[in-house]
Scaffold this motif. Sequence first.
Motif, PDB file in Angstrom:
ATOM      1  N   VAL A 169      -4.375   0.991  -1.822  1.00 53.25           N
ATOM      2  CA  VAL A 169      -3.919  -0.528  -1.394  1.00 53.25           C
ATOM      3  C   VAL A 169      -3.740  -1.205  -2.908  1.00 53.25           C
ATOM      4  O   VAL A 169      -4.656  -0.983  -3.826  1.00 53.25           O
ATOM      5  N   ASP A 170      -2.909  -2.005  -3.022  1.00 53.36           N
ATOM      6  CA  ASP A 170      -2.595  -3.087  -3.881  1.00 53.36           C
ATOM      7  C   ASP A 170      -3.491  -4.143  -3.745  1.00 53.36           C
ATOM      8  O   ASP A 170      -3.086  -4.981  -2.647  1.00 53.36           O
ATOM      9  N   THR A 171      -4.638  -4.627  -4.492  1.00 52.64           N
ATOM     10  CA  THR A 171      -5.313  -5.847  -4.117  1.00 52.64           C
ATOM     11  C   THR A 171      -4.539  -7.244  -4.393  1.00 52.64           C
ATOM     12  O   THR A 171      -3.677  -7.073  -5.295  1.00 52.64           O
ATOM     13  N   ARG A 172      -4.907  -8.102  -3.967  1.00 54.68           N
ATOM     14  CA  ARG A 172      -4.229  -9.356  -3.980  1.00 54.68           C
ATOM     15  C   ARG A 172      -4.052  -9.737  -5.331  1.00 54.68           C
ATOM     16  O   ARG A 172      -4.939  -9.574  -6.290  1.00 54.68           O
ATOM     17  N   GLY A 173      -2.900 -10.020  -5.735  1.00 55.20           N
ATOM     18  CA  GLY A 173      -2.731 -10.457  -7.181  1.00 55.20           C
ATOM     19  C   GLY A 173      -2.389  -9.571  -8.251  1.00 55.20           C
ATOM     20  O   GLY A 173      -2.307  -9.226  -9.143  1.00 55.20           O
ATOM     21  N   HIS A 174      -2.397  -7.855  -7.512  1.00 55.68           N
ATOM     22  CA  HIS A 174      -2.232  -6.871  -8.396  1.00 55.68           C
ATOM     23  C   HIS A 174      -1.230  -6.014  -7.778  1.00 55.68           C
ATOM     24  O   HIS A 174      -0.585  -6.003  -6.706  1.00 55.68           O
ATOM     25  N   GLY A 175      -0.483  -5.124  -8.989  1.00 51.86           N
ATOM     26  CA  GLY A 175       0.565  -4.397  -8.344  1.00 51.86           C
ATOM     27  C   GLY A 175       1.750  -5.022  -7.629  1.00 51.86           C
ATOM     28  O   GLY A 175       2.199  -5.869  -8.211  1.00 51.86           O
ATOM     29  N   LYS A 176       2.028  -4.667  -6.540  1.00 53.76           N
ATOM     30  CA  LYS A 176       3.113  -5.069  -5.796  1.00 53.76           C
ATOM     31  C   LYS A 176       2.618  -6.337  -4.526  1.00 53.76           C
ATOM     32  O   LYS A 176       3.447  -6.677  -3.704  1.00 53.76           O
ATOM     33  N   SER A 177       1.327  -6.525  -4.605  1.00 57.00           N
ATOM     34  CA  SER A 177       0.648  -7.499  -3.545  1.00 57.00           C
ATOM     35  C   SER A 177       0.932  -8.837  -4.264  1.00 57.00           C
ATOM     36  O   SER A 177       0.514  -9.130  -5.274  1.00 57.00           O
ATOM     37  N   PRO A 178       1.153  -9.721  -3.425  1.00 60.34           N
ATOM     38  CA  PRO A 178       1.363 -11.370  -4.003  1.00 60.34           C
ATOM     39  C   PRO A 178      -0.046 -11.979  -4.269  1.00 60.34           C
ATOM     40  O   PRO A 178      -1.041 -11.430  -3.804  1.00 60.34           O
ATOM     41  N   TYR A 193       0.948  -1.265   0.015  1.00 60.84           N
ATOM     42  CA  TYR A 193      -0.009   0.201   0.167  1.00 60.84           C
ATOM     43  C   TYR A 193       0.740   1.257  -0.083  1.00 60.84           C
ATOM     44  O   TYR A 193       1.988   1.096   0.127  1.00 60.84           O
ATOM     45  N   THR A 194       0.328   2.469  -0.515  1.00 62.11           N
ATOM     46  CA  THR A 194       0.910   3.721  -0.313  1.00 62.11           C
ATOM     47  C   THR A 194       0.096   4.647   0.656  1.00 62.11           C
ATOM     48  O   THR A 194      -0.884   4.553   0.677  1.00 62.11           O
ATOM     49  N   GLY A 231      -1.543   2.988  -8.086  1.00 63.11           N
ATOM     50  CA  GLY A 231      -0.966   4.131  -8.787  1.00 63.11           C
ATOM     51  C   GLY A 231      -2.192   4.900  -9.576  1.00 63.11           C
ATOM     52  O   GLY A 231      -2.019   5.915 -10.119  1.00 63.11           O
ATOM     53  N   TYR A 232      -3.497   4.074  -9.935  1.00 69.42           N
ATOM     54  CA  TYR A 232      -4.290   4.678 -10.252  1.00 69.42           C
ATOM     55  C   TYR A 232      -4.852   5.915  -9.730  1.00 69.42           C
ATOM     56  O   TYR A 232      -5.492   6.728 -10.506  1.00 69.42           O
TER      57      TYR A 232
END
Length: 226
Positions: free
Chosen positions: A45-54, A7-8, A27-28
């Motif tokens: 937040v980067d959702t699961r499987g998105h961005g830098k989230s595993p 998350y940022t 980043g959107y």
Amino acid sequence: MDIRLHYTEKGTGEPLILLHGNGENSGYFVHQIDFFSQKYRVIAVDTRGHGKSPRGKAPFRIRQFAEDLRDFMDELEIERANILGFSDGGNIAVTFALKYPQRVNRLILNGANLFPRGMRLCVLIPIIIAYRFVSLFDSVSERAKKSAGLLRLMAEEPQISPRELAGLSVRTLVIAGTRDMVKDSHTRLIFCSLPDAELAIMKGDHFIAAKKPQEFNRIVWNFLEK
């Protein structure tokens, strides 16, 4: 939770959690993070499987993402937050609010849908075709497996009845574009099904937060400040 979400975070004050759409990342919300951090503790937040989230081992489903959000808030010791969800992020947000209404202060649903047919057919049909095609190769290709997972979220989820919204007492802003990929009638169905909601329709397509951030941010800000 079997994973930790990336998350940022920026700003201090009342928490405002931002949930991005399908295939995107936090980043959107670059224009929203800076703007709302003037007064709020903004957490994108980067959702699961998105961005830098595993991706993790848990099911790749909207309901799982809502559980991930609950665990994430527990981890950050956030008891209650404003939640702004865009597209699939909006679907996660409303799913979360239905199960954990006590954890939500105010809810902003941008371009959300209750079920796949809430989308325009010119958008939905290509998604279904692509999902069925890519699914043929998901057992032999990791790339195809990932694409199939993302497409399935749009082709088959969520599955929320408008009647479920009648019991949701959370103050909600429903906001969409005039040329949104979600049908105007469906956006209005969501609004009319909620007992305590406002409706805002902006000129533009599905991506009004990114393309018209000043107008979008002003509408959301006024809603939060009321």
